[in-house]
Design an enzyme around this catalytic site. Structure first.
Site, PDB file in Angstrom:
ATOM      1  N   SER A  47       0.621  -1.266  -0.192  1.00 44.96           N
ATOM      2  CA  SER A  47       0.044  -0.316   0.095  1.00 44.96           C
ATOM      3  C   SER A  47       1.026   1.067   0.094  1.00 44.96           C
ATOM      4  O   SER A  47       1.429   1.151   0.566  1.00 44.96           O
ATOM      5  CB  SER A  47      -0.849   0.432   1.475  1.00 44.96           C
ATOM      6  OG  SER A  47      -1.485   1.028   1.534  1.00 44.96           O
ATOM      7  N   TYR A 104      -1.233   0.649  10.388  1.00 46.75           N
ATOM      8  CA  TYR A 104      -1.602  -0.283   9.241  1.00 46.75           C
ATOM      9  C   TYR A 104      -0.723  -0.477   8.436  1.00 46.75           C
ATOM     10  O   TYR A 104      -0.032  -2.024   7.887  1.00 46.75           O
ATOM     11  CB  TYR A 104      -2.906  -0.194   8.153  1.00 46.75           C
ATOM     12  CG  TYR A 104      -3.348  -0.256   7.235  1.00 46.75           C
ATOM     13  CD1 TYR A 104      -3.139   0.090   6.115  1.00 46.75           C
ATOM     14  CD2 TYR A 104      -3.367  -1.844   6.585  1.00 46.75           C
ATOM     15  CE1 TYR A 104      -2.674   0.137   4.306  1.00 46.75           C
ATOM     16  CE2 TYR A 104      -3.607  -2.363   5.033  1.00 46.75           C
ATOM     17  CZ  TYR A 104      -2.930  -0.973   4.218  1.00 46.75           C
ATOM     18  OH  TYR A 104      -3.874  -1.756   3.013  1.00 46.75           O
ATOM     19  N   LYS A 106       2.673  -3.339   6.638  1.00 52.40           N
ATOM     20  CA  LYS A 106       3.191  -3.849   5.190  1.00 52.40           C
ATOM     21  C   LYS A 106       4.249  -3.726   5.064  1.00 52.40           C
ATOM     22  O   LYS A 106       4.787  -4.187   4.245  1.00 52.40           O
ATOM     23  CB  LYS A 106       1.862  -2.586   4.307  1.00 52.40           C
ATOM     24  CG  LYS A 106       0.117  -3.110   4.796  1.00 52.40           C
ATOM     25  CD  LYS A 106       0.299  -4.081   3.923  1.00 52.40           C
ATOM     26  CE  LYS A 106      -1.806  -4.480   3.432  1.00 52.40           C
ATOM     27  NZ  LYS A 106      -2.103  -5.979   2.663  1.00 52.40           N
TER      28      LYS A 106
END
Ligand code: WQD
Length: 337
Positions: A124, A148, A152
């Site tokens: 991402s 988050y 990643k």
């Protein structure tokens, strides 16, 4: 090739299954259905007339992974299975590290046990964090500001180290910008389980009357109309990037990140206006405070993907909104419709 798709019943995974089968690949899905429903694969099979082998299970489960590896013997894995809600990640950090980092680690161990050496990873653009410059290129500093985003980035770093140590291994790290839109059939699309976090599904639910109005999270950003700008990319373009990455992984080793965006960006008000054009429906909006962690604007420099994957985005903003409207209006309650 035989391709294992973890999280293949999800929004991006299901669109990728169709593109893989259209290119003649054999696909197998492993999904635990925490953010998907088996109805998705029913529709994917109907749209493709292709055989989709599927297993219900968690990517953190070594026994389940070994079962899939032994039965399907994948030549490559596309790893979508993961959690993606930025706000939730702050409230449940260990859950996000367990699934997004632990799940990727368990998958790599299983791949090593099975001798599978190609992985396409769903990463991402949030790994970049606050922009030092724009558009983001792959050399931009990676300083994620959310749990988050950190999960990643850590998964990417694990893949870098795995690919460096494993002779012949290839890890293609796809850094998505903002996926939106739906398959042209209107039969599959984005179906968030709860109140949508993201802009486009929220607008779509307002349009079908499930939500009363769109809250615009701030109109005092340093952008032309004051609302946040993002690099929205059609999910079918994103799916096709995975097929291009798979081809790349057949002739390249090591780990390499690629930005998957369009290089354009649109504001919240641009998106509302485009959706109203596509749907003919007025979208009521109300101004709300800025959302914590949001940045003013971001867009991709995707020249590496074009040069090395032979991929670039083809779908227009109007195709993004029209396909979203076709999906949502035909499925006002998503897959429960
Ligand atoms: C877009 C714009 C909001 C909702 C996130 C993740 C990213 C990726 C995509 C996983 C912003 C505004 C939104 C609303 C609004 N997900 N907005 N009202 O935050 O750019 O990216 O989703 O990979 O990793 O970070 O996307 O769609 O949430 O927001 O005004 O009800 O719309 O402020 O400017 P975002 P988004």
């Amino acid at each position: 090739m035989r391709v294992l798709v973890t999280g293949g019943a999800g929004y991006i995974g299901s669109h990728t299954l169709l593109e893989l089968m259209a290119q003649g690949h054999e696909v197998c899905v492993l999904d635990n259905y925490t953010n998907a429903t088996p109805e998705v694969l029913t529709r994917v099979r109907a749209l493709s007339n292709g055989a989709v082998t599927d297993y219900v299970g968690d990517v953190r489960d070594p026994a389940k992974l070994d079962e899939v590896m032994q039965n399907f013997q994948p030549e490559a894995v596309i790893h979508f299975a993961g959690l993606k809600a930025v706000g939730e990640s702050t409230q449940k950090p260990l859950y996000y590290y367990d699934v997004n980092v632990g799940g990727t680690l368990a998958l790599l161990h299983a791949m090593d046990r099975a001798g599978c050496k190609r992985l396409i990873f769903s990463s991402s653009a949030t790994v970049y964090g606050d922009p030092v410059y724009l558009p983001y290129d792959e050399a931009h500093p990676t300083t994620p500001t959310s749990v988050y985003g950190r999960t990643k980035l850590i998964a990417e770093q694990m893949l870098q180290d795995w690919a460096a140590a494993q002779p012949g291994a290839s890890a293609v790290l796809l850094r998505y910008f903002n996926p939106v839109g739906a398959h042209s059939s209107g039969r599959i699309g984005e179906d968030p389980k709860d109140i949508p976090n993201n802009l486009m599904p929220f607008i779509a639910q307002v349009a079908v009357g499930k939500r009363a109005a769109l809250s615009v999270f701030g109109d005092d950003y340093d952008t032309p109309d004051g609302t946040g700008k993002r690099d929205y990319i059609h999910v079918v373009d994103l799916a096709r990037a995975h097929v291009a990455a798979l081809n790349y992984a057949q002739t390249n080793t090591g780990a390499r990140p690629f930005n998957i965006g369009t290089g354009d960006s649109y504001s919240v008000r641009d998106m509302v206006a485009a959706f109203e054009r596509a749907s003919g429906v007025t979208i009521p909006t109300q101004l709300a405070p800025r959302r914590a962690g949001d940045i003013a604007a971001m867009q991709a420099d995707a020249t590496r993907a074009k040069a090395e994957l032979g991929w670039d985005a083809k779908h227009s903003l109007d195709e993004m909104t029209a396909s979203t409207w076709a999906w949502q209006s035909a499925n006002p309650d998503g897959y429960d419709s």
